[in-house]
Scaffold this motif. Sequence first.
Motif, mmCIF file in Angstrom:
data_model
loop_
_atom_site.group_PDB
_atom_site.id
_atom_site.type_symbol
_atom_site.label_atom_id
_atom_site.label_comp_id
_atom_site.label_asym_id
_atom_site.label_seq_id
_atom_site.Cartn_x
_atom_site.Cartn_y
_atom_site.Cartn_z
ATOM 1 N N MET A 574 0.829 -1.199 0.000
ATOM 2 C CA MET A 574 0.000 0.000 0.000
ATOM 3 C C MET A 574 0.871 1.260 0.000
ATOM 4 O O MET A 574 0.654 2.203 -0.736
ATOM 5 C CB MET A 574 -0.837 -0.013 1.277
ATOM 6 C CG MET A 574 -2.331 0.086 1.051
ATOM 7 S SD MET A 574 -3.136 0.171 2.643
ATOM 8 C CE MET A 574 -3.597 -1.504 2.903
ATOM 9 N N LEU A 575 1.877 1.209 0.877
ATOM 10 C CA LEU A 575 2.778 2.369 1.024
ATOM 11 C C LEU A 575 3.516 2.683 -0.266
ATOM 12 O O LEU A 575 3.741 3.843 -0.597
ATOM 13 C CB LEU A 575 3.815 2.062 2.114
ATOM 14 C CG LEU A 575 3.476 2.523 3.528
ATOM 15 C CD1 LEU A 575 4.558 2.070 4.484
ATOM 16 C CD2 LEU A 575 3.342 4.042 3.576
ATOM 17 N N SER A 576 3.891 1.609 -0.972
ATOM 18 C CA SER A 576 4.691 1.829 -2.185
ATOM 19 C C SER A 576 3.837 1.853 -3.447
ATOM 20 O O SER A 576 4.355 1.842 -4.555
ATOM 21 C CB SER A 576 5.771 0.757 -2.304
ATOM 22 O OG SER A 576 5.175 -0.506 -2.191
ATOM 23 N N GLY A 577 2.506 1.921 -3.283
ATOM 24 C CA GLY A 577 1.616 1.859 -4.451
ATOM 25 C C GLY A 577 1.467 3.155 -5.217
ATOM 26 O O GLY A 577 0.835 3.178 -6.269
ATOM 27 N N GLY A 578 1.980 4.265 -4.670
ATOM 28 C CA GLY A 578 1.945 5.522 -5.423
ATOM 29 C C GLY A 578 0.876 6.487 -4.977
ATOM 30 O O GLY A 578 0.620 7.473 -5.690
ATOM 31 N N PHE A 579 0.235 6.258 -3.842
ATOM 32 C CA PHE A 579 -0.748 7.233 -3.360
ATOM 33 C C PHE A 579 -0.185 8.038 -2.193
ATOM 34 O O PHE A 579 -0.174 9.274 -2.206
ATOM 35 C CB PHE A 579 -2.041 6.523 -2.935
ATOM 36 C CG PHE A 579 -3.063 7.482 -2.361
ATOM 37 C CD1 PHE A 579 -3.896 8.217 -3.202
ATOM 38 C CD2 PHE A 579 -3.183 7.679 -0.986
ATOM 39 C CE1 PHE A 579 -4.811 9.132 -2.678
ATOM 40 C CE2 PHE A 579 -4.098 8.588 -0.464
ATOM 41 C CZ PHE A 579 -4.918 9.310 -1.315
ATOM 42 N N PHE A 580 0.280 7.358 -1.181
ATOM 43 C CA PHE A 580 0.771 8.056 0.010
ATOM 44 C C PHE A 580 2.023 8.870 -0.317
ATOM 45 O O PHE A 580 2.259 9.918 0.266
ATOM 46 C CB PHE A 580 1.063 7.045 1.133
ATOM 47 C CG PHE A 580 -0.190 6.367 1.615
ATOM 48 C CD1 PHE A 580 -1.101 7.055 2.395
ATOM 49 C CD2 PHE A 580 -0.481 5.062 1.266
ATOM 50 C CE1 PHE A 580 -2.271 6.442 2.836
ATOM 51 C CE2 PHE A 580 -1.639 4.444 1.698
ATOM 52 C CZ PHE A 580 -2.537 5.137 2.482
ATOM 53 N N ARG A 581 2.802 8.365 -1.227
ATOM 54 C CA ARG A 581 3.968 9.080 -1.759
ATOM 55 C C ARG A 581 3.840 8.939 -3.272
ATOM 56 O O ARG A 581 3.748 7.802 -3.776
ATOM 57 C CB ARG A 581 5.253 8.399 -1.245
ATOM 58 C CG ARG A 581 6.502 9.196 -1.455
ATOM 59 C CD ARG A 581 6.774 10.068 -0.233
ATOM 60 N NE ARG A 581 8.142 10.569 -0.234
ATOM 61 C CZ ARG A 581 8.473 11.821 -0.591
ATOM 62 N NH1 ARG A 581 7.563 12.679 -0.966
ATOM 63 N NH2 ARG A 581 9.740 12.206 -0.547
ATOM 64 N N LEU A 582 3.788 10.080 -3.966
ATOM 65 C CA LEU A 582 3.568 10.008 -5.417
ATOM 66 C C LEU A 582 4.725 9.246 -6.087
ATOM 67 O O LEU A 582 5.870 9.309 -5.610
ATOM 68 C CB LEU A 582 3.442 11.413 -5.992
ATOM 69 C CG LEU A 582 2.090 12.082 -5.651
ATOM 70 C CD1 LEU A 582 2.115 13.559 -6.003
ATOM 71 C CD2 LEU A 582 0.934 11.394 -6.362
ATOM 72 N N PRO A 583 4.398 8.550 -7.181
ATOM 73 C CA PRO A 583 5.408 7.671 -7.804
ATOM 74 C C PRO A 583 6.766 8.331 -8.033
ATOM 75 O O PRO A 583 7.797 7.732 -7.746
ATOM 76 C CB PRO A 583 4.756 7.274 -9.126
ATOM 77 C CG PRO A 583 3.300 7.381 -8.868
ATOM 78 C CD PRO A 583 3.095 8.468 -7.864
ATOM 79 N N ASN A 584 6.760 9.573 -8.540
ATOM 80 C CA ASN A 584 8.052 10.210 -8.847
ATOM 81 C C ASN A 584 8.816 10.601 -7.593
ATOM 82 O O ASN A 584 10.003 10.910 -7.662
ATOM 83 C CB ASN A 584 7.850 11.445 -9.733
ATOM 84 C CG ASN A 584 7.363 11.027 -11.107
ATOM 85 O OD1 ASN A 584 7.559 9.882 -11.517
ATOM 86 N ND2 ASN A 584 6.687 11.927 -11.816
ATOM 87 N N ASP A 585 8.120 10.663 -6.460
ATOM 88 C CA ASP A 585 8.786 11.023 -5.199
ATOM 89 C C ASP A 585 9.281 9.809 -4.419
ATOM 90 O O ASP A 585 9.956 9.953 -3.399
ATOM 91 C CB ASP A 585 7.823 11.824 -4.303
ATOM 92 C CG ASP A 585 7.376 13.119 -4.971
ATOM 93 O OD1 ASP A 585 8.150 13.620 -5.814
ATOM 94 O OD2 ASP A 585 6.270 13.593 -4.668
ATOM 95 N N LEU A 586 8.879 8.648 -4.883
ATOM 96 C CA LEU A 586 9.318 7.428 -4.159
ATOM 97 C C LEU A 586 10.838 7.285 -4.276
ATOM 98 O O LEU A 586 11.385 7.452 -5.382
ATOM 99 C CB LEU A 586 8.662 6.175 -4.759
ATOM 100 C CG LEU A 586 7.218 5.887 -4.385
ATOM 101 C CD1 LEU A 586 6.664 4.738 -5.250
ATOM 102 C CD2 LEU A 586 7.104 5.486 -2.913
ATOM 103 N N PRO A 587 11.524 7.003 -3.178
ATOM 104 C CA PRO A 587 12.972 6.775 -3.284
ATOM 105 C C PRO A 587 13.242 5.664 -4.306
ATOM 106 O O PRO A 587 12.574 4.626 -4.279
ATOM 107 C CB PRO A 587 13.374 6.334 -1.878
ATOM 108 C CG PRO A 587 12.281 6.819 -1.001
ATOM 109 C CD PRO A 587 11.030 6.842 -1.809
ATOM 110 N N LYS A 588 14.215 5.945 -5.190
ATOM 111 C CA LYS A 588 14.435 5.019 -6.321
ATOM 112 C C LYS A 588 14.795 3.598 -5.882
ATOM 113 O O LYS A 588 14.155 2.647 -6.351
ATOM 114 C CB LYS A 588 15.522 5.571 -7.265
ATOM 115 C CG LYS A 588 15.109 6.854 -7.996
ATOM 116 C CD LYS A 588 14.690 6.546 -9.400
ATOM 117 C CE LYS A 588 14.179 7.731 -10.205
ATOM 118 N NZ LYS A 588 13.468 8.793 -9.515
ATOM 119 N N PRO A 589 15.833 3.455 -5.007
ATOM 120 C CA PRO A 589 16.130 2.067 -4.652
ATOM 121 C C PRO A 589 15.013 1.490 -3.774
ATOM 122 O O PRO A 589 14.431 2.204 -2.960
ATOM 123 C CB PRO A 589 17.456 2.158 -3.870
ATOM 124 C CG PRO A 589 17.645 3.586 -3.537
ATOM 125 C CD PRO A 589 16.692 4.415 -4.306
#
Length: 699
Positions: A574-589
């Motif tokens: 859920m956390l890494s699905g792109g809502f709580f943190r937008l996809p482009n802001d997700l840490p790359k690794p």
Amino acid sequence: MPHTIETSPMVPRWTPSQTRDETNTNTPDYFPFGDSTAVPPPLHQRSINSTSRHSMEAVAITMPSRDAYKAQDSMRKDRGILLTWEDLCVSAVSGKGGNVSILSGLNGFARPGEILAIMGPSGCGKSTLLDTLAGRLGSGVSQTGDILLNGRRQKLVFGTSAYVTQDDVLMTTLTVREVVYYSAQLQLPDSMSLADKRKRAEETIDEMGLTGAANTRIGGWAHKGISGGQKRRVSICMEILTRPELLFLDEPTSGLDSAASYHVMSRIAKLARREGMTVVAAIHQPSSEVFELFHGLCLLAYGKTVYFGAAKDTSEFFASNGFPCPPLRNPSDHFLRTINKDFDKEENAEARTSNATQAIQHLVNSYKSSSHAQKVLQEIAEIRQVEGATVSKGGQASFLTQSLVLTRRSFVNMYRDLGYYWLRLAIYIALCICDGTIFYNIGHSYGSIQARGSMLMFVASFLTFMAIGGFPSFVEDMKVFQRERLNGHYGVGSFVISNSISAIPYLALISVIPGAIAYYLTGLQRSVDHFVYFALLLFMCMMLVEGLMMIVASIVPDFLMGIITGAGLQGVMMLSGGFFRLPNDLPKPVWRYPMYYISFHKYTFQGFYKNEFLGLTFPNNQAGGPPTLTGEEICRDIWEVEMHNKWIDLAILFGMVVLYRLLFFMIVKTTEKVKPMIKGWKFKGPKESTHDSNSGSSP
Ligand SMILES: Nc1ncnc2c1ncn2[C@@H]1O[C@H](COP(=O)(O)OP(=O)(O)OP(=O)(O)O)[C@@H](O)[C@H]1O
């Protein structure tokens, strides 16, 4: 046949032989384990040493020639399985890294048409011996020695053996009749008509005295159903349906009153004789009547053989070693009391402890040097010499039949188990009413963009998350599956297919009814095709979460630990699905690569957003921006979703549903294959047992 039988002048204090079974009055006494309607006695049992102090001197038999023996043996080859074990040792890894011996140097055999009882104090190794013989020893335990079937090293295959475990793992929602009938359809071959399968099921129910309870549900914690003793009998019913050649029973009479114990055991004895079944039963405390039904007895004390031979000769063996059975005492009680040292200290302080220990030591030594022990070795040697038939696979229902029957059974179970889907449906309706009223008639203002996103996020994450609610029921299903799988009733493939298909109508219901409530109360896009997509996406996610929980259940079979693990996994996705943190802001690794792509929430969010926003326009309240925002701009620039077709997201989710179920299939299969290999590798002993494990599993 040149057998002549003379009655012994020695009358044992306890002579059970004539009452072994009501149908067995003509049974000759020469047979070491009592009667034999079909199986001739082996040579050594007729070459009796007349100076023996034990029961075999009670008969004098003219020896037939070796040719006669071979001819008799060829008859025997076609009838059932002769099970022998030689120098069998089992040990477990102790906490300190060393090995603890559980069974040491056991020799024995079990013959078609007979019941061999394994008795001994609690913890003496009865279940371990049974598990070893059935090739079911768990990990952390090693075995050495030879276990042969008909004198050959060969694998137990489906239809040849069945195992009734100590625990009764049954589908609680089904009636006795349904449990047995479904089992008959699963196990009996397609060549048998449905009417015959039903007849076999009814006969077996009747044999186990369950006709009166046939329409009562098994019952569990929620509903009281049949009694513990009746459950025991249902378990036995399921395993004797195929009339297996080799039947292992672990505590078949526990929970039964003495009359029921007698009836159950006498029916099994009768069946064994009629069908040529070899029965090995670990039993705690048989009444004298039940004891009389046993042909052979393997008496264990703390992993060692105290006695192995004809059950009726045990009293004499004990008496000749200074432990005569007191009058009016049940002989089996006497044997067990003599060799139980667990409570001695409390009972009678030091003196008594040393007595029991000494008694065991004396009996073990006496047995080792007795003619009984010699006869066992002789018998094993004879059986080895005349190699019998290879054990062949019994007929079984086809994959298609099994899948269909399992689907029906699973569907009925899901329907009757309130916790599986009905409770979830109720909670989902309540939640969707809450969701729909909180976001009621959301409108098309600028603020509704965020509100829409939140509402859809709640559906995509929390409603799918709730699919773990059915996990406890699924774990119960898994226990039944594991028991039936171990007994080779059906394969993993049938289970996966049936479980997936039977869940579809319920998940569809849960997706459509609560989904429609939330969807239309909120006022999302009104057209039917938009709602169909919404419901399909919700349905796919629930299927996916169920698949995920299946994988969890195959690795963590405890339901509490499973729920925690499943919830944790979903939380990460859920956390890494792109809502709580937008996809482009997700840490790359890790989080963007690969978690964002692994998380099924990514595809769910994307599908929901595209389904809802595309085709709509919203006023733009942001200063300096365009006056309106199109759905496409919102999806691409605000939610940062990939703008491919929304059906691709659904297709990816469908692929993940299939993948998760395939993973479950592979994990179960791999565990089955790898576990014995790891065991073999961990315990590379000097002489590994030659008996194949994973006995009952079908290919
Ligand atoms: N995997 C294992 N690791 C360590 N010890 C084990 C293992 N399996 C069995 N044992 C030990 O071996 C002994 C025999 O166990 P087993 O279950 O065979 O006894 P049992 O005679 O069937 O007992 P009961 O009649 O109470 O069911 C016990 O002391 C048990 O703790």
